[in-house]
Design a protein around this motif. Structure first.
Motif, PDB file in Angstrom:
ATOM      1  N   ASN A 100       0.831  -1.178   0.000  1.00 35.56           N
ATOM      2  CA  ASN A 100       0.000   0.000   0.000  1.00 35.56           C
ATOM      3  C   ASN A 100       0.877   1.244   0.000  1.00 35.56           C
ATOM      4  O   ASN A 100       2.104   1.150  -0.041  1.00 35.56           O
ATOM      5  CB  ASN A 100      -0.970  -0.045   1.175  1.00 35.56           C
ATOM      6  CG  ASN A 100      -0.297  -0.048   2.524  1.00 35.56           C
ATOM      7  OD1 ASN A 100       0.887   0.201   2.646  1.00 35.56           O
ATOM      8  ND2 ASN A 100      -1.067  -0.361   3.548  1.00 35.56           N
ATOM      9  N   SER A 160       1.601   3.169   2.410  1.00 32.66           N
ATOM     10  CA  SER A 160       2.409   3.300   3.627  1.00 32.66           C
ATOM     11  C   SER A 160       3.662   2.446   3.597  1.00 32.66           C
ATOM     12  O   SER A 160       4.507   2.550   4.470  1.00 32.66           O
ATOM     13  CB  SER A 160       1.573   2.896   4.843  1.00 32.66           C
ATOM     14  OG  SER A 160       0.446   3.723   4.954  1.00 32.66           O
ATOM     15  N   GLY A 161       3.770   1.558   2.631  1.00 34.14           N
ATOM     16  CA  GLY A 161       4.928   0.690   2.536  1.00 34.14           C
ATOM     17  C   GLY A 161       4.722  -0.663   3.176  1.00 34.14           C
ATOM     18  O   GLY A 161       5.635  -1.473   3.239  1.00 34.14           O
ATOM     19  N   ASN A 162       3.522  -0.939   3.677  1.00 40.11           N
ATOM     20  CA  ASN A 162       3.215  -2.235   4.270  1.00 40.11           C
ATOM     21  C   ASN A 162       2.793  -3.208   3.181  1.00 40.11           C
ATOM     22  O   ASN A 162       2.077  -2.846   2.249  1.00 40.11           O
ATOM     23  CB  ASN A 162       2.082  -2.099   5.298  1.00 40.11           C
ATOM     24  CG  ASN A 162       2.470  -1.162   6.420  1.00 40.11           C
ATOM     25  OD1 ASN A 162       3.625  -1.089   6.796  1.00 40.11           O
ATOM     26  ND2 ASN A 162       1.503  -0.432   6.934  1.00 40.11           N
ATOM     27  N   VAL A 163       3.198  -4.460   3.351  1.00 38.50           N
ATOM     28  CA  VAL A 163       2.870  -5.481   2.367  1.00 38.50           C
ATOM     29  C   VAL A 163       1.401  -5.856   2.494  1.00 38.50           C
ATOM     30  O   VAL A 163       0.934  -6.209   3.573  1.00 38.50           O
ATOM     31  CB  VAL A 163       3.771  -6.717   2.556  1.00 38.50           C
ATOM     32  CG1 VAL A 163       3.382  -7.804   1.573  1.00 38.50           C
ATOM     33  CG2 VAL A 163       5.224  -6.329   2.388  1.00 38.50           C
ATOM     34  N   ASP A 164       0.670  -5.785   1.392  1.00 40.15           N
ATOM     35  CA  ASP A 164      -0.748  -6.140   1.397  1.00 40.15           C
ATOM     36  C   ASP A 164      -0.960  -7.625   1.146  1.00 40.15           C
ATOM     37  O   ASP A 164      -1.789  -8.258   1.775  1.00 40.15           O
ATOM     38  CB  ASP A 164      -1.506  -5.362   0.321  1.00 40.15           C
ATOM     39  CG  ASP A 164      -1.640  -3.892   0.668  1.00 40.15           C
ATOM     40  OD1 ASP A 164      -1.599  -3.561   1.862  1.00 40.15           O
ATOM     41  OD2 ASP A 164      -1.786  -3.092  -0.261  1.00 40.15           O
TER      42      ASP A 164
END
Length: 67
Positions: free
Chosen positions: A1, A3-7
């Motif tokens: 996403n 924010s840099g978090n893995v979806d």
């Protein structure tokens, strides 16, 4: 996403789509280069060389992800 978090994680079997897609681009580049060869040899060589480089980079990505 954003924010840099893995979806979503993809399985390693889906990783083989990368070189397959680049192989298809290489095949299209070879056909296009064959048609352009009589009109503009520099463009034909450029397309073929570029597609070979794309193929090489795709395999580097696969090897890097599997390593």
């Amino acid at each position: 996403n954003a924010s840099g978090n893995v979806d979503h994680w993809v399985s390693s079997s889906a990783l083989w789509r990368v070189p397959f897609g680049s192989f298809m681009a290489l095949a299209i580049g070879m056909v296009l280069g064959a048609f352009l060869w009589q009109r503009d040899r520099f463009a034909a060589r450029f397309i073929i060389t570029s597609m070979c480089l794309v193929q090489l980079l795709a395999w580097v990505v696969v090897i890097d992800q599997l390593w």
